[in-house]
Design a protein around this motif. Structure first.
Motif, PDB file in Angstrom:
ATOM      1  N   THR A   1       0.831  -1.205   0.000  1.00 50.80           N
ATOM      2  CA  THR A   1       0.000   0.000   0.000  1.00 50.80           C
ATOM      3  C   THR A   1       0.862   1.251   0.000  1.00 50.80           C
ATOM      4  O   THR A   1       1.976   1.275   0.527  1.00 50.80           O
ATOM      5  CB  THR A   1      -0.941   0.040   1.214  1.00 50.80           C
ATOM      6  OG1 THR A   1      -0.160   0.134   2.405  1.00 50.80           O
ATOM      7  CG2 THR A   1      -1.848  -1.180   1.275  1.00 50.80           C
ATOM      8  N   PHE A   2       0.303   2.311  -0.586  1.00 51.94           N
ATOM      9  CA  PHE A   2       1.028   3.585  -0.627  1.00 51.94           C
ATOM     10  C   PHE A   2       1.267   4.131   0.775  1.00 51.94           C
ATOM     11  O   PHE A   2       2.306   4.732   1.039  1.00 51.94           O
ATOM     12  CB  PHE A   2       0.265   4.602  -1.471  1.00 51.94           C
ATOM     13  CG  PHE A   2       0.202   4.250  -2.929  1.00 51.94           C
ATOM     14  CD1 PHE A   2       1.268   3.652  -3.574  1.00 51.94           C
ATOM     15  CD2 PHE A   2      -0.935   4.511  -3.673  1.00 51.94           C
ATOM     16  CE1 PHE A   2       1.226   3.319  -4.930  1.00 51.94           C
ATOM     17  CE2 PHE A   2      -0.998   4.188  -5.023  1.00 51.94           C
ATOM     18  CZ  PHE A   2       0.086   3.601  -5.652  1.00 51.94           C
ATOM     19  N   VAL A   3       0.311   3.909   1.679  1.00 48.42           N
ATOM     20  CA  VAL A   3       0.504   4.421   3.043  1.00 48.42           C
ATOM     21  C   VAL A   3       1.664   3.695   3.730  1.00 48.42           C
ATOM     22  O   VAL A   3       2.435   4.306   4.471  1.00 48.42           O
ATOM     23  CB  VAL A   3      -0.805   4.382   3.872  1.00 48.42           C
ATOM     24  CG1 VAL A   3      -1.212   2.977   4.239  1.00 48.42           C
ATOM     25  CG2 VAL A   3      -0.690   5.253   5.110  1.00 48.42           C
ATOM     26  N   ASN A   4       1.840   2.402   3.454  1.00 46.97           N
ATOM     27  CA  ASN A   4       2.981   1.682   4.030  1.00 46.97           C
ATOM     28  C   ASN A   4       4.300   2.203   3.458  1.00 46.97           C
ATOM     29  O   ASN A   4       5.279   2.363   4.179  1.00 46.97           O
ATOM     30  CB  ASN A   4       2.857   0.183   3.785  1.00 46.97           C
ATOM     31  CG  ASN A   4       1.985  -0.513   4.795  1.00 46.97           C
ATOM     32  OD1 ASN A   4       1.148   0.119   5.426  1.00 46.97           O
ATOM     33  ND2 ASN A   4       2.144  -1.804   4.939  1.00 46.97           N
ATOM     34  N   ILE A   5       4.311   2.470   2.152  1.00 44.50           N
ATOM     35  CA  ILE A   5       5.523   2.989   1.518  1.00 44.50           C
ATOM     36  C   ILE A   5       5.880   4.356   2.118  1.00 44.50           C
ATOM     37  O   ILE A   5       7.034   4.609   2.468  1.00 44.50           O
ATOM     38  CB  ILE A   5       5.342   3.086  -0.009  1.00 44.50           C
ATOM     39  CG1 ILE A   5       5.190   1.675  -0.608  1.00 44.50           C
ATOM     40  CG2 ILE A   5       6.517   3.822  -0.641  1.00 44.50           C
ATOM     41  CD1 ILE A   5       4.723   1.664  -2.053  1.00 44.50           C
ATOM     42  N   ALA A   6       4.881   5.218   2.269  1.00 42.24           N
ATOM     43  CA  ALA A   6       5.123   6.539   2.843  1.00 42.24           C
ATOM     44  C   ALA A   6       5.612   6.428   4.289  1.00 42.24           C
ATOM     45  O   ALA A   6       6.537   7.134   4.707  1.00 42.24           O
ATOM     46  CB  ALA A   6       3.856   7.390   2.775  1.00 42.24           C
ATOM     47  N   ALA A   7       5.006   5.534   5.066  1.00 43.34           N
ATOM     48  CA  ALA A   7       5.400   5.357   6.471  1.00 43.34           C
ATOM     49  C   ALA A   7       6.829   4.840   6.578  1.00 43.34           C
ATOM     50  O   ALA A   7       7.617   5.327   7.391  1.00 43.34           O
ATOM     51  CB  ALA A   7       4.436   4.400   7.166  1.00 43.34           C
ATOM     52  N   ARG A   8       7.173   3.857   5.764  1.00 41.95           N
ATOM     53  CA  ARG A   8       8.522   3.285   5.806  1.00 41.95           C
ATOM     54  C   ARG A   8       9.590   4.329   5.483  1.00 41.95           C
ATOM     55  O   ARG A   8      10.696   4.291   5.994  1.00 41.95           O
ATOM     56  CB  ARG A   8       8.645   2.105   4.838  1.00 41.95           C
ATOM     57  CG  ARG A   8      10.039   1.481   4.892  1.00 41.95           C
ATOM     58  CD  ARG A   8      10.227   0.255   4.025  1.00 41.95           C
ATOM     59  NE  ARG A   8       9.792   0.445   2.667  1.00 41.95           N
ATOM     60  CZ  ARG A   8       8.701  -0.123   2.142  1.00 41.95           C
ATOM     61  NH1 ARG A   8       7.935  -0.901   2.863  1.00 41.95           N
ATOM     62  NH2 ARG A   8       8.383   0.099   0.891  1.00 41.95           N
ATOM     63  N   ASN A   9       9.232   5.294   4.631  1.00 41.95           N
ATOM     64  CA  ASN A   9      10.190   6.317   4.227  1.00 41.95           C
ATOM     65  C   ASN A   9      10.103   7.587   5.068  1.00 41.95           C
ATOM     66  O   ASN A   9      10.798   8.566   4.788  1.00 41.95           O
ATOM     67  CB  ASN A   9      10.013   6.622   2.743  1.00 41.95           C
ATOM     68  CG  ASN A   9      10.497   5.453   1.912  1.00 41.95           C
ATOM     69  OD1 ASN A   9      11.690   5.197   1.838  1.00 41.95           O
ATOM     70  ND2 ASN A   9       9.592   4.727   1.308  1.00 41.95           N
ATOM     71  N   GLY A  10       9.244   7.581   6.090  1.00 42.96           N
ATOM     72  CA  GLY A  10       9.181   8.700   7.020  1.00 42.96           C
ATOM     73  C   GLY A  10       8.472   9.932   6.496  1.00 42.96           C
ATOM     74  O   GLY A  10       8.698  11.028   6.995  1.00 42.96           O
ATOM     75  N   HIS A  11       7.605   9.777   5.523  1.00 35.24           N
ATOM     76  CA  HIS A  11       6.890  10.905   4.927  1.00 35.24           C
ATOM     77  C   HIS A  11       5.581  11.165   5.674  1.00 35.24           C
ATOM     78  O   HIS A  11       4.508  10.731   5.251  1.00 35.24           O
ATOM     79  CB  HIS A  11       6.635  10.651   3.441  1.00 35.24           C
ATOM     80  CG  HIS A  11       7.887  10.514   2.648  1.00 35.24           C
ATOM     81  ND1 HIS A  11       8.811  11.529   2.532  1.00 35.24           N
ATOM     82  CD2 HIS A  11       8.387   9.477   1.943  1.00 35.24           C
ATOM     83  CE1 HIS A  11       9.814  11.121   1.779  1.00 35.24           C
ATOM     84  NE2 HIS A  11       9.587   9.877   1.410  1.00 35.24           N
TER      85      HIS A  11
END
Length: 125
Positions: A22-32
């Motif tokens: 999910t895009f939210v997981n990608i954003a969370a993993r990258n600290g955004h």
């Protein structure tokens, strides 16, 4: 931001995924943090369904990266700190294993705000 512009034009992208993530997981993993906020505001689920392949939540991903502000936001949004991924690991365990003891302590010490008690109703009248 470009993410806001894309989601405003195509709201279905908020709950989208890329290559099974999910895009939210990608954003969370990258600290955004701002991207995580926007995606959740627009309907992204920070906790995956039980049938998802690895059941890794946005909180797991933020913890893995040591992103304290994202972790705090997700906890404040009600993502349970004790949720488990497909390998039965909690976000706190993942943070600690990744060398982020401060983030693990944040997760493990978080106390969700108590729900406001409903006002008593007098039905005797």
């Amino acid at each position: 931001t470009i993410i806001r512009d894309i989601i405003e034009q195509s709201p279905e992208y908020a709950a989208g995924a890329y290559m099974g993530e999910t895009f939210v997981n990608i954003a969370a993993r990258n600290g955004h943090l701002e991207a995580v906020r926007l995606l959740i505001e627009k309907g992204a689920a920070p906790v995956p369904p039980q049938w998802a392949p690895n059941r890794s939540s946005a909180l797991h991903e933020a913890a893995r990266g040591g992103h304290g502000p994202v972790v705090a936001y997700l906890l404040e949004q009600g993502v349970p700190g004790d949720c488990r991924d497909a390998f039965e690991r909690t976000p706190g365990e993942i943070a600690r294993d990744a060398g982020h003891a401060d983030v693990a302590s944040l997760i493990e010490g978080f106390t969700p705000p108590e729900k406001a008690a409903a006002p008593a109703t007098d039905i005797s009248e």
